[in-house]
Write a protein that holds these residues in place. Sequence first.
Motif, mmCIF file in Angstrom:
data_model
loop_
_atom_site.group_PDB
_atom_site.id
_atom_site.type_symbol
_atom_site.label_atom_id
_atom_site.label_comp_id
_atom_site.label_asym_id
_atom_site.label_seq_id
_atom_site.Cartn_x
_atom_site.Cartn_y
_atom_site.Cartn_z
ATOM 1 N N ALA A 6 2.360 1.677 -3.413
ATOM 2 C CA ALA A 6 1.341 2.155 -4.356
ATOM 3 C C ALA A 6 1.114 3.645 -4.172
ATOM 4 C CB ALA A 6 0.041 1.379 -4.166
ATOM 5 N N TYR A 8 -4.682 -1.802 -2.892
ATOM 6 C CA TYR A 8 -3.609 -2.737 -3.247
ATOM 7 C C TYR A 8 -3.197 -3.566 -2.034
ATOM 8 C CZ TYR A 8 -3.208 -0.149 -7.576
ATOM 9 O OH TYR A 8 -3.480 0.435 -8.778
ATOM 10 N N LYS A 10 0.832 -1.198 0.000
ATOM 11 C CA LYS A 10 0.000 0.000 0.000
ATOM 12 C C LYS A 10 0.874 1.259 0.000
ATOM 13 C CE LYS A 10 -3.802 -2.243 2.480
ATOM 14 N NZ LYS A 10 -4.533 -2.637 1.320
ATOM 15 N N SER A 12 -2.287 -8.325 -4.735
ATOM 16 C CA SER A 12 -2.184 -7.583 -5.993
ATOM 17 C C SER A 12 -0.937 -7.972 -6.773
ATOM 18 C CB SER A 12 -2.143 -6.076 -5.722
ATOM 19 O OG SER A 12 -3.280 -5.650 -5.022
#
Length: 128
Positions: free
Chosen positions: A61, A72, A58, A76
């Motif tokens: 991302a 995410y 995360k 993922s």
Amino acid sequence: MCPLPYGQWADTCPVRVTQQWLDVLTSRGARAAVLRGVDRNGHFRDRLTAQSIDLRVKAAAEAAGLDNPDSYSAHSLRAGGTSAAADAGRSMLAIARHGRWVETSPVVHGYVRAADMWRDNPMRGLGV
């Protein structure tokens, strides 16, 4: 064991990066877990949990400026690799084997995300 070929670029090649990380672990006397935390002083911590890997995905991302970074997760990465392999034309059988799915499992198909919903649209060119 999951065979993984060398990547095109040294900085992102999973084989080279893993070899470098294993060298660091060995030089510091660490054994067992490859995925482990490192504190701000460079000391190794326990193996990473699924939750801690999700948090790192995360954060990556968000750092990459992706929309909705909270959507995410570590999962993922699995879906992204599967989708990229399918988009590159790799066979579903090879993808299933590499991802350690049962070769006849329909689950692997659920991981494949269309990279381009217009290019990959099954209605394209049907004349409807």
